[in-house]
Every structure is written in structure tokens, then in C-alpha cells.
Design a protein around this motif. Structure first.
Motif, PDB file in Angstrom:
ATOM      1  N   VAL A 187      62.967  95.533  10.760  1.00  0.00           N
ATOM      2  CA  VAL A 187      63.362  94.805   9.963  1.00  0.00           C
ATOM      3  C   VAL A 187      65.113  95.513  10.036  1.00  0.00           C
ATOM      4  CG1 VAL A 187      64.351  94.198   7.848  1.00  0.00           C
ATOM      5  CG2 VAL A 187      62.401  93.494   8.112  1.00  0.00           C
ATOM      6  N   LYS A 188      64.701  96.773  10.340  1.00  0.00           N
ATOM      7  CA  LYS A 188      66.110  97.358  10.815  1.00  0.00           C
ATOM      8  C   LYS A 188      65.590  97.299  12.424  1.00  0.00           C
ATOM      9  CE  LYS A 188      66.401  99.316   6.591  1.00  0.00           C
ATOM     10  NZ  LYS A 188      67.188  99.228   5.724  1.00  0.00           N
ATOM     11  N   SER A 189      65.789  97.055  13.631  1.00  0.00           N
ATOM     12  CA  SER A 189      66.397  96.788  14.371  1.00  0.00           C
ATOM     13  C   SER A 189      66.371  95.704  14.357  1.00  0.00           C
ATOM     14  CB  SER A 189      65.554  97.146  15.772  1.00  0.00           C
ATOM     15  OG  SER A 189      64.562  95.944  15.571  1.00  0.00           O
ATOM     16  N   THR A 190      66.841  94.568  13.547  1.00  0.00           N
ATOM     17  CA  THR A 190      66.660  93.197  13.823  1.00  0.00           C
ATOM     18  C   THR A 190      67.867  92.465  13.002  1.00  0.00           C
ATOM     19  OG1 THR A 190      64.832  92.153  14.108  1.00  0.00           O
ATOM     20  CG2 THR A 190      66.003  90.733  14.189  1.00  0.00           C
ATOM     21  N   ALA A 191      67.962  93.434  11.426  1.00  0.00           N
ATOM     22  CA  ALA A 191      68.575  93.673  10.239  1.00  0.00           C
ATOM     23  C   ALA A 191      68.621  94.488   9.622  1.00  0.00           C
ATOM     24  CB  ALA A 191      68.760  92.093   9.419  1.00  0.00           C
ATOM     25  N   PRO A 192      69.197  95.104  10.192  1.00  0.00           N
ATOM     26  CA  PRO A 192      69.624  96.385   9.251  1.00  0.00           C
ATOM     27  C   PRO A 192      69.683  96.801   7.599  1.00  0.00           C
ATOM     28  CG  PRO A 192      71.050  96.722  11.252  1.00  0.00           C
ATOM     29  CD  PRO A 192      70.104  95.495  11.154  1.00  0.00           C
ATOM     30  N   HIS A 193      70.890  95.616   8.176  1.00  0.00           N
ATOM     31  CA  HIS A 193      71.001  95.250   6.588  1.00  0.00           C
ATOM     32  C   HIS A 193      70.630  94.969   4.947  1.00  0.00           C
ATOM     33  CE1 HIS A 193      71.350  91.201   7.590  1.00  0.00           C
ATOM     34  NE2 HIS A 193      71.625  91.531   6.056  1.00  0.00           N
ATOM     35  N   VAL A 194      69.290  94.838   5.332  1.00  0.00           N
ATOM     36  CA  VAL A 194      67.943  94.405   4.745  1.00  0.00           C
ATOM     37  C   VAL A 194      67.372  95.224   3.982  1.00  0.00           C
ATOM     38  CG1 VAL A 194      66.403  92.816   4.543  1.00  0.00           C
ATOM     39  CG2 VAL A 194      68.539  91.900   5.641  1.00  0.00           C
ATOM     40  N   GLU A 195      67.053  95.573   2.949  1.00  0.00           N
ATOM     41  CA  GLU A 195      66.265  96.323   2.345  1.00  0.00           C
ATOM     42  C   GLU A 195      65.813  96.312   1.955  1.00  0.00           C
ATOM     43  OE1 GLU A 195      69.098  98.553   2.030  1.00  0.00           O
ATOM     44  OE2 GLU A 195      70.513  98.054   0.835  1.00  0.00           O
ATOM     45  N   ILE A 196      64.503  97.391   3.113  1.00  0.00           N
ATOM     46  CA  ILE A 196      63.165  97.420   2.614  1.00  0.00           C
ATOM     47  C   ILE A 196      62.596  97.822   1.663  1.00  0.00           C
ATOM     48  CG2 ILE A 196      60.916  97.743   4.155  1.00  0.00           C
ATOM     49  CD1 ILE A 196      62.530  94.987   5.549  1.00  0.00           C
TER      50      ILE A 196
END
Length: 313
Positions: A187-196
């Protein structure tokens, strides 16, 4: 109440329960009290209502909307209200999402439907979420289910879902630390704005240590302070304190979620609410049943060992 700050959705959320009266209807006064009490802990940024712990699959559409309305009225001026959306049919999910938006929810958390393993097919999963995103502009969180279930999104599915324009976060409940790490990296490489948000109640320390922007966990209904403190200890690099907190959190998490049958988790949480004196009635809704006395005794010991209940209670 979405704060006007960078990364407004980060933080610890309590995945709340739904109290019922003796006749099986929602106890609205107890529910409002529940929302206020769990968010009284400093560091709790909001609640997830109508999640699995809230018995969402057993509530009617009208009841789910009412739960959201009560949450917004009780805490909406000071905390974020996230409403769970779990429906088999996409059209129905859209209707529930519209209900949540009209009731004042700040965000929705979309669960994958159970039937047909929708989460295993990227076209079905994206179609379901995209239809909801097009119907309401409410910020959306995804739900990454446990790796042992048939509902966990495969990497190729997750990588498409996080690119939907309204997605702001993921309740990451893979329930396995390595899977959590892989999904976080993806997710951080694809959509870094999305909070995990690490949300496997039995794996909080390891996932917090890997890296997390928050958590949405039902264990916080009985240990909100400890979970906030664990997150802060890890963020501050205080491993000794984090381990000490985990020594209290982990055995209780195992007693609630990691003991057969796992389907009793919500009933166990509600029983704990009664044992702690927070609720008078902890009965779940059928087909979930009240727990046997042996299970209640086991939970009483687990709460005492966690320092939440006197050993002579």
C-alpha cells in the motif's frame, strides 16, 4: 468531527459493541453512554460503530442507521465516527452508505461480503467499492480480513482498491504479522496517502513495531488506555514499556479472540462489560448465545490477570 489537520484519520479507534435490552431491542441510553465512555480516554480519536463487534450482520438497516445517529449525537462534535458497511448486494451496500452519510458519519468502513468470496476477484471487489464511492463522497476505509478467512484481499485486489479516490485508510486485520508487513509495503508503494491501521487485536505489539498509523480494535472497549499507551510507547521507541503493556494486553486478547470457538469473541467482550460493571445486560443477539458459566469464570480470571478486575471480584 474530522479534525482540520494533516492525516486527520490517524489514531486509535474503538470498535464498539451494541447493548440490547432484555427484549432484544437496542438499549439506546446504554449505547450513547458506551460511545461517551470509550472516547473519554485521552488519545482515542474516534469509534467504529456497526463493525463485527457491533453485531452488524444481526442488525436491520434501520437499526444500523440508528446506531450511527446515536454515535454522532453522543460524540460527533469531538470524535470521528466511522460506520461499518456490510451487505451482500452492492445496491444494498450503497443504500447503507447513503444512510451513514445522512446520519452524519465522518467515514465509512466497507467490509467484503461473505458470499461468493467477493474479495478474491478484483473486478467484483472494485465494482462493489466503486459503486459506493460514486454514491457518497464520504471518506472510505477498507477492511483487510484475516489470512485464514476466504475474505482477505489478494495483493492484486488490494492494489486496485487503494487507488479508489475516496479511500483514506485500511483496517488491517490480517491477523498475521508477516502478511501485515507485506500489505503495508504494498500500500505504501501504491497509495502512500492511505493510512494503514494495525487492527489484529492479538498482534498489536508486533504490527505497531512494523509501523502503523492507528488501529480500529474492539479490545479497546475494555482496555482503551492500555492500547493508546502501547501505541505511544512504540512510537516513542520505549520498547521496555511497550513490552510491559503487551504483557497485560496479550493474554486478555488471547482469551477473547484466540480461544476456541473464535465466534464467541463478541459475546466474550460483552460478558467482560458486565463483569467490569459497565453494563447490566451483555446478551448478544441470536444466533450468538450467552456464554456458559465456565467461560464467564475464565474471563473473570483473565480480567483479573490483566489488572482490570480485583482477584476477589
Amino acid at each position: 468531527m474530522i479534525p482540520a489537520i494533516d492525516h486527520p484519520f490517524r489514531g486509535i479507534y474503538v470498535a464498539t459493541l451494541t447493548p440490547f435490552r432484555d427484549d432484544g431491542t437496542i438499549d439506546e441510553d446504554a449505547l450513547a453512554d458506551h460511545f461517551r465512555s470509550v472516547t473519554a480516554e485521552p488519545g482515542i480519536v474516534g469509534v467504529l460503530c456497526n463493525g463485527h463487534a457491533g453485531e452488524n450482520i444481526l442488525l436491520t438497516r434501520e437499526e444500523r442507521r440508528r446506531v450511527t445517529e446515536i454515535a454522532v449525537k453522543a460524540i460527533g462534535d469531538t470524535h470521528i465516527v466511522v460506520c461499518g458497511i456490510l451487505c451482500e448486494a452492492t445496491a444494498e451496500a450503497v443504500s447503507h452508505a447513503e444512510d451513514a452519510a445522512q446520519a452524519g458519519a465522518d467515514s465509512i468502513l466497507v467490509f467484503p461480503p461473505f458470499s461468493w468470496a467477493l474479495s478474491q476477484d478484483s473486478e467484483m471487489a472494485v465494482t462493489h467499492h466503486r459503486a459506493i464511492a460514486e454514491a457518497v463522497d464520504t471518506p472510505m476505509m477498507l477492511y483487510q480480513a484475516g489470512v485464514a478467512s476466504a475474505l482477505a484481499y489478494r495483493p492484486e485486489v488490494l492494489s486496485r482498491l487503494v487507488l479508489l479516490p475516496t479511500v483514506v485508510g485500511i483496517k488491517e486485520g490480517s491477523w498475521e504479522s508477516n502478511a501485515y508487513d507485506r500489505n503495508r509495503r504494498l500500500v505504501k508503494s501504491t497509495a502512500p496517502h492511505v493510512e494503514i491501521m494495525a487492527s489484529g487485536d492479538e498482534h498489536l505489539l508486533s504490527c505497531f513495531a512494523i509501523g502503523s498509523e492507528g488501529s480500529l480494535v474492539s479490545l479497546a472497549v475494555i482496555m482503551p488506555g492500555e492500547i493508546v499507551a502501547l501505541d505511544r510507547a512504540v512510537q516513542g521507541g520505549d520498547l521496555e514499556r511497550a513490552r510491559a503493556l503487551s504483557e497485560r494486553i496479550q493474554p486478555l486478547a488471547n482469551a477473547i479472540y484466540g480461544t476456541h470457538p473464535v465466534g464467541w469473541a463478541t459475546a466474550r467482550l460483552k460478558a467482560c462489560m458486565v463483569l467490569l460493571g459497565h453494563w447490566r445486560n451483555g446478551s448478544p443477539r441470536a444466533p450468538i448465545t450467552d456464554l456458559p458459566s465456565s467461560e464467564i469464570l475464565r474471563l473473570r480470571h483473565a480480567l483479573a490477570d490483566a489488572g482490570l478486575l480485583g482477584s476477589d471480584a
